[in-house]
Design a protein around this motif. Structure first.
Motif, PDB file in Angstrom:
ATOM      1  N   VAL A   1      -5.882  -3.095  -1.929  1.00 29.96           N
ATOM      2  CA  VAL A   1      -7.106  -3.110  -2.742  1.00 29.96           C
ATOM      3  C   VAL A   1      -7.172  -1.862  -3.615  1.00 29.96           C
ATOM      4  O   VAL A   1      -7.509  -1.923  -4.810  1.00 29.96           O
TER       5      VAL A   1
ATOM      6  N   ASN B   1      -4.075 -10.997  -6.040  1.00 30.32           N
ATOM      7  CA  ASN B   1      -3.763  -9.656  -5.545  1.00 30.32           C
ATOM      8  C   ASN B   1      -4.977  -8.823  -5.177  1.00 30.32           C
ATOM      9  O   ASN B   1      -4.838  -7.828  -4.452  1.00 30.32           O
ATOM     10  N   PHE B   2      -6.151  -9.212  -5.635  1.00 28.71           N
ATOM     11  CA  PHE B   2      -7.366  -8.526  -5.204  1.00 28.71           C
ATOM     12  C   PHE B   2      -7.988  -9.228  -4.005  1.00 28.71           C
ATOM     13  O   PHE B   2      -8.717  -8.621  -3.230  1.00 28.71           O
TER      14      PHE B   2
ATOM     15  N   TRP C   1      -6.307 -11.219 -10.492  1.00 30.47           N
ATOM     16  CA  TRP C   1      -7.542 -11.033  -9.714  1.00 30.47           C
ATOM     17  C   TRP C   1      -7.567 -11.878  -8.440  1.00 30.47           C
ATOM     18  O   TRP C   1      -7.756 -11.339  -7.344  1.00 30.47           O
TER      19      TRP C   1
ATOM     20  N   PHE D   1      -5.016  -2.124  -6.643  1.00 23.69           N
ATOM     21  CA  PHE D   1      -5.536  -2.965  -7.721  1.00 23.69           C
ATOM     22  C   PHE D   1      -6.426  -2.161  -8.671  1.00 23.69           C
ATOM     23  O   PHE D   1      -6.612  -2.550  -9.828  1.00 23.69           O
TER      24      PHE D   1
END
Length: 529
Positions: free
Chosen positions: A486, A389-390, A386, A489
């Motif tokens: 995004v 990578n987000f 989270w 994800f």
């Protein structure tokens, strides 16, 4: 990371205690001193890799780390010194970067040969002989100094990567053989640091070596390092095959070290179960069966976008940094400045390594503790992504676009790429670990398919980056990458929510997992004590 590392809460051999609740039964199970149930349960045989001392496990991991570092640094040595090659071969700087695509193609395809051969000859033997093949390719590349040798030069990069990918495909099986479920996050983080670090450090070293010399010089340091890695692999790499089934007779190492090395690395079946060539061909088909599994396609879609943009960023950044200011460039770096610029990757790797060490196992175990039954779900691995990578990775790509569009200081570009590097370093070991746990009996095949699929975007982007820039502008190219990251994800979120159902849809009966096993010992009062 081994069973003897008590400082991380894992029991040593004399501290393993019986527990309650393994496999949902009221049977005794071995646990760490902190009540974490050991999955899989180790045998009482000292030859079992789960029972190896921490020093031996660390030696094997360090050897694999060196071999993977070499495997990923060697194909990308020439990433910075592109201007000299452009003049020699009569190509544009972007066309010179096509060698990154050739290398990516080698990384994407090599494992499909090395995996079945590892069943015939043993994993360690295949790693050893492919390093020798990569050594030959590293000698090949700097010999291509004529104007008509652009094609052979690209071929040398393809085959260097074709040989160099071996550890990234076979390495996860070593980790699964040696480490318990609750230790694998750290083990995967350490090993896969070599992948990203190698792909970035190779160009850094080569850039400093050849900054004031003709470009072939940048390859000779990797020739020496590859030779050194071959020696280390021969001296220290151990085969981790061990069958814990009752009545199985496992190999006993000979007393002679030389004899053990000969049995391990020279062609034969001393460390591998004897199989026919027809059986080897059947094994080669298994990855293609796993490739259609929905869970693998979802993870591969995420990796293809996130890692693909990281690869593209590394491949294209030298073009942007070294473009002369009088030709419309922003920074006008020379090769030495470009090499120094890449140290931001090293900082990113350090941050990612620390994050992975402290959180890649702790977050899943915390989620298990929130479950009153204390049972495991593979999807708990993904929650560690989270923040990296987000948040960090799309933020970094967006900042790259801003730096390029508004001609911002190079520090902004470095900070942006630092964020992307952290996201890439953390995501690869987590997703590879997750997919290996989804296919517990086919870890190598699953890692092989994931490894090849995630390279597709990075392999191809060099060929269409200029039309993309012409269509929307360089700022929005990286801005769109941020939005695509995004979006990618969302694939992980779907697994966090519906992971069990998605894994259950896997065809060909290949998706054996450790879901439902008790990882944290139930409270004794729950059992009437």
């Amino acid at each position: 990371m081994s069973d003897t590392q008590t400082e991380s809460g894992v029991a040593g051999p004399d501290e393993i205690k019986p527990a309650i609740g393994h496999d949902n039964n009221e049977t005794a199970a071995k646990t760490s001193k902190d009540g974490i149930i050991l999955i899989p349960q180790p045998s009482d045989d000292p030859r079992d890799p789960l029972n190896w001392p921490s020093s031996k496990k660390a030696t094997v991991v360090a050897t694999l780390f060196l071999a993977m570092f070499v495997g990923f640094s060697a194909p990308f040595c020439g990433q910075l010194n592109i201007q000299q090659q452009a003049i020699l071969y009569g190509k544009t700087p972007v066309q010179i970067t096509y060698f990154n695509s050739a290398a990516s193609a080698g990384l994407a395809t090599g494992g499909y040969l090395w995996w079945p051969l590892s069943n015939k000859f043993g994993r360690s033997s295949v790693i050893f002989w492919t390093l020798l093949g990569q050594l030959a390719c590293q000698i090949w590349a700097p010999m291509m100094t004529r104007a008509d040798q652009y094609g052979p030069y690209l071929a040398s990069r393809y085959f260097s990567a074709f040989f160099g990918v071996t550890v990234s495909v076979l390495g996860p099986r070593y980790l699964v053989d040696m480490f318990f479920l609750h230790q694998r996050g750290r083990a995967f983080t350490v090993l896969h640091l070599a992948l990203n670090f190698g792909a970035s450090a190779g160009p850094t070293f080569a850039g400093f070596v050849a900054a004031h010399a003709y470009w072939p010089v940048e390859y000779w340091w990797s020739v020496g390092l590859t030779g050194f890695a071959i020696i280390v692999v021969f001296a220290f790499l151990e085969e981790t095959n061990f069958d814990r089934s009752e009545g199985t007779v496992n190999r006993t190492k000979p007393d002679s070290w030389i004899q053990d090395r000969v049995e391990t690395f020279l062609p034969g079946t001393k460390v591998a179960t004897p199989i026919s060539w027809m059986e080897t061909l059947k094994i080669a088909v298994v990855p293609f069966k796993i490739a259609v599994a929905p869970v693998l396609l979802i993870i591969a879609g995420f990796d293809m976008i996130s890692f693909g943009f990281y690869v593209a960023l590394n491949a294209l950044t030298p073009v942007w940094l070294q473009r002369p200011i009088q030709a419309g460039g922003i920074y006008g770096f020379d090769v030495t400045q470009n090499a120094a610029f890449t140290f931001h990757h090293w900082i990113g790797f350090l941050i990612g390594l620390v994050y992975g060490h402290f959180f890649s196992d702790r977050i899943p175990l915390w989620l298990v503790s929130r479950n009153k039954d204390g049972v495991w779900k593979p999807e708990y691995r993904l929650y560690a992504l989270w923040p990296t990578n987000f948040v960090l990775m799309p933020l970094g790509l967006g900042l790259v676009g801003c730096a390029m569009e508004y001609r911002l200081h190079w520090v902004v570009m470095a900070l942006a790429q630092l964020f992307v590097t952290i996201g890439s370093l953390v995501s690869i070991p987590v997703t590879v670990n997750y997919i290996c746990e989804c296919f517990r009996t086919h870890t190598v095949e699953a890692a092989l398919v994931l490894n090849s699929m995630r390279l597709f975007l990075g392999l191809s982007i060099n060929f269409y980056i200029n039309p993309w820039i012409d269509a929307v502008g360089v700022g929005w190219v990286y801005g769109m990458m941020a939005f695509f990251t995004v979006f990618a994800f969302m694939f992980l979120i779907s697994l966090m929510v519906w992971g069990h159902a998605i894994r259950s849809a896997t065809p060909f009966k290949t998706a054996a997992t450790e879901e439902g096993l008790h990882v944290i010992k139930k409270r004794l009062e729950d059992h009437g004590f």
